[in-house]
Design an enzyme around this catalytic site. Structure first.
Site, PDB file in Angstrom:
ATOM      1  N   TRP A  53       0.803  -1.236   0.000  1.00  0.00           N
ATOM      2  CA  TRP A  53       0.000   0.000   0.000  1.00  0.00           C
ATOM      3  C   TRP A  53       0.831   1.280   0.000  1.00  0.00           C
ATOM      4  CZ3 TRP A  53      -4.780   1.987  -0.428  1.00  0.00           C
ATOM      5  CH2 TRP A  53      -4.975   3.281   0.061  1.00  0.00           C
ATOM      6  N   ASP A  56      -0.079   9.228   0.186  1.00  0.00           N
ATOM      7  CA  ASP A  56       0.508  10.529  -0.170  1.00  0.00           C
ATOM      8  C   ASP A  56       2.006  10.531  -0.512  1.00  0.00           C
ATOM      9  OD1 ASP A  56      -1.853  10.814   1.189  1.00  0.00           O
ATOM     10  OD2 ASP A  56      -1.058  12.116   2.754  1.00  0.00           O
ATOM     11  N   ARG A 186      -1.794  18.130  11.454  1.00  0.00           N
ATOM     12  CA  ARG A 186      -0.821  17.286  10.747  1.00  0.00           C
ATOM     13  C   ARG A 186      -0.336  17.842   9.403  1.00  0.00           C
ATOM     14  NH1 ARG A 186      -5.677  14.258  10.601  1.00  0.00           N
ATOM     15  NH2 ARG A 186      -6.617  14.077   8.519  1.00  0.00           N
ATOM     16  N   ASP A 187       0.567  17.046   8.815  1.00  0.00           N
ATOM     17  CA  ASP A 187       1.093  17.215   7.452  1.00  0.00           C
ATOM     18  C   ASP A 187       1.896  18.507   7.274  1.00  0.00           C
ATOM     19  OD1 ASP A 187      -0.460  14.948   7.206  1.00  0.00           O
ATOM     20  OD2 ASP A 187      -2.075  15.929   6.103  1.00  0.00           O
ATOM     21  N   GLU A 238      -5.991  18.856   4.657  1.00  0.00           N
ATOM     22  CA  GLU A 238      -4.804  18.017   4.801  1.00  0.00           C
ATOM     23  C   GLU A 238      -3.715  18.487   3.838  1.00  0.00           C
ATOM     24  OE1 GLU A 238      -6.601  13.701   5.976  1.00  0.00           O
ATOM     25  OE2 GLU A 238      -6.638  14.085   3.845  1.00  0.00           O
TER      26      GLU A 238
HETATM   27  C1  FRU Z   1      -3.920  12.345   3.450  1.00  0.00           C
HETATM   28  C2  FRU Z   1      -3.654  11.781   4.837  1.00  0.00           C
HETATM   29  C3  FRU Z   1      -2.812  12.744   5.635  1.00  0.00           C
HETATM   30  C4  FRU Z   1      -2.146  11.849   6.633  1.00  0.00           C
HETATM   31  C5  FRU Z   1      -1.913  10.604   5.825  1.00  0.00           C
HETATM   32  C6  FRU Z   1      -1.998   9.329   6.619  1.00  0.00           C
HETATM   33  O1  FRU Z   1      -4.190  11.379   2.499  1.00  0.00           O
HETATM   34  O2  FRU Z   1      -4.875  11.518   5.478  1.00  0.00           O
HETATM   35  O3  FRU Z   1      -3.536  13.787   6.218  1.00  0.00           O
HETATM   36  O4  FRU Z   1      -0.953  12.390   7.122  1.00  0.00           O
HETATM   37  O5  FRU Z   1      -2.893  10.596   4.808  1.00  0.00           O
HETATM   38  O6  FRU Z   1      -1.606   8.243   5.853  1.00  0.00           O
END
Ligand code: FRU
Length: 504
Positions: A53, A56, A186-187, A238
């Protein structure tokens, strides 16, 4: 020779050796097939992980001749799970070399999305002997803390590498930015802000982007929030990205990308963007119109490369070519998900308004194996991997891709709208959302040219030199072999594309 050994026994022995030999060959061929990335629907020139899998793109950074691509990776399954950062490098963003996993979960949590920079001035002190550190800034997601009912289970951490991203050390003072009590925190996208000589972080905080500043990547101070009332709020915000771009007349504008899930115009995941000005603290837009980077269903969480040399000057982007609505059930087994083709993002001006243009990078041309000129409205497709250029002066038109099984994809411009119909494109029954017709606004749009990148399970359309992008997954049971065009000047060029996995 033992004459007592009967003839039928010799035949039997010979036969068994033959059968075992054949079986062995077949097994080896099977293994080779996996190594050649040749499973049904496996993209041949889009980045995909060797197995399991992926979501991002993360930590995209250019350093010493290599484009690094890290990605959200679960190495033990083909659906989402405890997140790691997978890793690959490339000299041209086209041919990738898979490298070992860069970041593993640790007691602070899974490794969620984030960015990477080269700390050229050694502001962090993590560089050594004059060698700058490559620093990854990511989100720690603690599943235990989440289960315990806490709201502070997402925090920002950093890791650094002193050997071109080959090995990584987690910073001992992690987390470097603690959660103030917000579930979605996050991110981090970190950039060096030249004018103020500071690091800036854009962080997705539920339904806003929070900006933080730092002088050393280790301590962070909140500076401002961005969440205008007119933006799209259909889901959680995100994976932001924040960067300057030049307008066609040479002025500087700032662009903020914000992925949102759900709430995209065609359902599920999508990326809205904002164009405005940045004074080192606050980002302000000039218009209050929602803009989308891509009107297909399958371009999400895309971000741009850090540290691309100024002599190159491009803002280079890659997105995750899927949609959370069905990403985990698309009909692939060995691996799940691929990235879009790399694209250069540029600003265009139309009637005093700026918007983003997405252009497939020129490096993709190395994959062209030959040139086929087309002059008819029925075009036989010589390959399932194609770069198609159509010149088309048309207000309304229709493109139909089909195979001999009767499976087809229809892209049509009629009046103020472009529609994309993949309901009969092949394997589509795994999700009713997948079968929906997608729509892109096309008011007063005269289509002058169309570029299509076709791979074994995707189609990317770029209209008018990338002014409108539509990225879509498709899973035909056999390759599309015919393209029929209606209503456009039928002149075009097809370039069959080589597989990037050839010779691996
Ligand atoms: C976006 C997301 C991010 C997070 C990641 C987790 O696709 O939801 O916000 O960091 O995927 O896998």
């Amino acid at each position: 020779m033992n004459l007592k050994f009967p003839c039928y026994r010799i035949c039997f022995l010979f036969l068994s050796i033959l059968i075992t030999g054949l079986a062995c060959r077949q097994k080896m061929a099977g293994e080779k097939q996996v190594r050649l990335y040749n499973e049904p629907h496996r993209p041949q020139y889009h980045f995909s992980p060797p197995a399991k899998w992926m979501n991002d793109p993360n930590g995209m950074v250019y350093y010493e001749g290599e484009y690094h691509l890290f990605y959200q990776y679960y190495p033990d399954g083909n659906t989402w799970g405890p997140m790691h950062w997978g890793h690959a490098v490339s000299e041209d963003m086209v041919k990738w070399k898979h490298l070992p996993i860069a970041l593993f979960p640790d007691p602070l949590g899974y490794i969620f999305s984030g960015s990477a920079v080269v700390d050229w001035k050694n502001t962090s002190g993590l560089g050594k002997d004059g060698r700058p550190a490559m620093v990854a800034i990511y989100t720690y997601h603690s599943p235990e803390s989440e289960k315990s009912g806490s709201n502070t289970f997402q925090n920002q951490g950093i890791a650094y590498s002193l050997d071109k991203g080959r090995t990584w050390q987690k910073y001992e003072g992690n987390p470097v930015l603690k959660n103030p009590g917000i579930r979605d925190f996050r991110d981090p996208k970190v950039i060096w802000h030249e004018a103020s000589q500071t690091w800036m972080m854009a962080l997705a905080v539920k339904d806003k982007i929070s900006f933080y500043t730092s002088t050393n990547l280790l301590q962070w101070k909140h500076s401002a929030d961005f969440n205008p009332p007119w933006a799209a709020y259909g889901g959680v915000w995100e994976c932001p990205d924040f960067f300057p771009l030049k307008t066609p007349t040479g002025a500087e504008k700032w662009v903020l990308l914000v992925s949102i899930n759900p709430g995209a115009p065609n359902g599920g995941s999508g990326t809205q963007y904002f164009i405005g000005n940045f004074d080192g603290k606050r980002f302000r837009t000039e218009t209050n119109e929602i803009k989308w980077l891509d009107y297909g269903a399958d371009n999400y969480a895309g971000v741009t490369w850090s540290d691309v040399p100024k002599t190159d000057g491009r803002r280079l982007f890659i997105g995750w070519m899927s949609n959370w609505t069905y990403a985990q059930i698309v009909p692939t087994e060995v691996w799940r998900s691929a990235m879009t083709v790399p694209r250069a993002l540029e600003l265009q001006e139309r009637d005093g308004q700026y918007s983003l243009v997405s252009k497939p990078v020129r490096e993709l041309q190395v994959l062209r194996s030959k040139v086929v000129q087309v002059k008819s409205s029925r075009i036989n497709l010589p390959s399932d991997c194609l770069d198609i250029e159509l010149s088309a002066v048309a207000t309304d038109f229709k493109l139909t891709f089909s195979n001999e099984k009767g499976e087809k994809v229809i892209l049509e411009k009629k009046g103020d709208e472009i529609t994309f119909d993949r309901s009969r494109s092949g394997i589509a029954a795994f999700s009713s959302d997948f079968k929906q017709i997608h729509r892109a606004p096309a008011q007063n749009l005269v289509i002058k040219n169309i570029r299509v990148f076709l791979d074994r399970s995707s189609m990317e359309f770029f209209f008018n030199d990338g002014a409108l992008a539509v990225t879509e997954l498709v899973f035909p049971n056999s390759p599309y072999t015919l393209l029929e065009t209606e209503g456009i000047v039928e002149k075009g060029t097809l370039y069959p594309l080589r597989s990037v996995w050839e010779g691996k």
